[in-house]
Design an enzyme around this catalytic site. Structure first.
Site, PDB file in Angstrom:
ATOM      1  N   LYS A  73       0.833  -1.207   0.000  1.00 35.93           N
ATOM      2  CA  LYS A  73       0.000   0.000   0.000  1.00 35.93           C
ATOM      3  C   LYS A  73       0.870   1.261   0.000  1.00 35.93           C
ATOM      4  CE  LYS A  73      -3.908  -1.679  -0.575  1.00 35.93           C
ATOM      5  NZ  LYS A  73      -4.665  -2.638   0.177  1.00 35.93           N
ATOM      6  N   LYS A  75     -12.388  -9.220 -10.469  1.00 39.28           N
ATOM      7  CA  LYS A  75     -12.955  -8.008 -11.054  1.00 39.28           C
ATOM      8  C   LYS A  75     -11.875  -7.006 -11.461  1.00 39.28           C
ATOM      9  CE  LYS A  75     -14.105  -5.863  -6.594  1.00 39.28           C
ATOM     10  NZ  LYS A  75     -12.779  -5.968  -6.098  1.00 39.28           N
ATOM     11  N   LYS A 113      -6.929 -16.349 -12.754  1.00 33.99           N
ATOM     12  CA  LYS A 113      -8.228 -16.587 -12.145  1.00 33.99           C
ATOM     13  C   LYS A 113      -9.212 -15.453 -12.402  1.00 33.99           C
ATOM     14  CE  LYS A 113      -7.269 -14.681  -7.619  1.00 33.99           C
ATOM     15  NZ  LYS A 113      -7.312 -14.828  -6.186  1.00 33.99           N
TER      16      LYS A 113
END
Ligand code: TRP
Length: 331
Positions: free
Chosen positions: A111, A197, A194
């Site tokens: 992050k 979204k 995989k």
């Protein structure tokens, strides 16, 4: 019968990958354990401090989990910010969490490089909040993906440290719960990896997606120019389409196309048409349920209130002990 807990990010709609990943197992687990599922709205602020529609996001996630089969009468389904005890335990855990260990967390370091302009304290203490979520119900098992294992390890550290510092045996050390064999990995439609979204438009099929859009996405799924040798191994894009088909279609359908592939007579267009219809059929009850629940404001209100009350029973009991242990007393 174990105490199981999982946190759900209030972002995005559920897709087939989510369903066959954790969700299907959550639905089963709720009958065999004391399950707590909550929507982690506090956590979402660490990356999105000013969400455009926090309430709407939480509502949508709640509706979709209910539609997928989480039974709010059986499991405890609640919203993180509805449980003030979580925030209180988070505050107290922060006192015994060290800057050095928090800075070494992989997700934190990720992050820091992804949002260099917003390295807030919430981001640094994310593992403390997650530990508070887990420890507030003295959870024993936490179904988590690989990316959350380090957070769970921190939770064990915090639990052990609390017990040791105050010389008590209050918090169990929660274990990661791995669905192992039961996890069906659903690949995406773009030929590799995989379903997710964030992998790009058209890669994921959502449970509440309308049939027209499902057909469009499936027809655009990546394939190749077709097999040239009998019984040849399927390359990834083709194996992926077969994997999705295995999850939603009948075994006869899968066998039929497998046979066609092996004989080099397969027509991907036909296979995709069939797959699209089978996905549409498979997701139909879910779409109906989402519509029904979403239109029922009273029901949603009732579910949220019930979740909050049920969750409060164990969180209040834990905090009562924590306060006594640390030395907060009533005058
Ligand atoms: N960090 C988890 C995620 O990003 C969400 C979460 C928050 C969670 N609190 C939790 C998961 C407690 C399990 C237990 O997916």
């Amino acid at each position: 019968m174990s105490i199981v807990l999982s946190g759900i990010r209030p972002t995005g709609n559920l897709h087939l990958g989510n369903y066959f990943g954790a969700l299907k197992n959550f639905v089963k687990m709720q009958y065999e354990n004391e399950c707590y599922f909550f929507i982690a709205d506090y956590h979402s602020l660490t990356t999105h401090p000013t969400p455009a529609d926090l309430h709407g996001n939480v509502r949508q996630v709640l509706v979709e989990y209910l539609a997928a089969g989480i039974d709010p009468e059986i499991a405890t389904l609640y919203i993180q910010s509805d449980l003030p005890e979580t925030a209180e335990l988070y505050l107290l855990l922060n006192m015994n969490a060290y800057k050095g260990e928090l800075e070494r967390v992989t997700t934190y370091k990720d992050k820091v490089s992804k949002q260099p302009d917003n390295i807030n304290a919430g981001l640094l203490t994310y593992p403390c909040l997650m530990a508070a979520d887990i420890l507030i119900h003295r959870s024993q098992k936490v179904p988590v993906g690989k990316d959350q294992e380090q957070h769970l390890e921190m939770t064990r550290t915090f639990a052990r440290r609390f017990n040791r510092l105050y010389n008590v045996n209050l918090f169990p050390e929660p274990e990661a719960y791995n669905f192992g064999q039961q996890l069906i990995k659903i690949p995406g439609l773009d030929g590799a990896g995989k379903m997710g979204k964030s992998e790009g438009e058209g890669n994921a099929i959502f449970l509440a997606e309308d049939p027209k859009s499902i057909r469009k996405k499936v027809m655009r799924a990546i394939t190749d120019s077709g097999p040239t040798e009998m019984n040849q191994t399927k390359p990834e894009p083709i194996a992926n389409i077969f994997s999705i088909m295995k999850a939603v279609s009948s075994p006869e359908t899968v066998e039929y196309f497998d046979d066609q592939y092996n004989k080099c007579t397969i027509r991907y267009g036909d296979m995709k048409k069939q797959l699209a219809e089978d996905i549409i059929n498979f997701t139909e009850p879910f779409r109906e349920k989402v519509k029904e629940i979403s239109a029922d404001e009273d029901y949603i209100h009732k579910v949220v209130k019930m979740g909050k009350e049920k969750a409060h029973i164990s969180s209040a009991a834990t905090m009562k002990e924590v306060r006594e242990i640390i030395g907060f007393r009533e005058f």
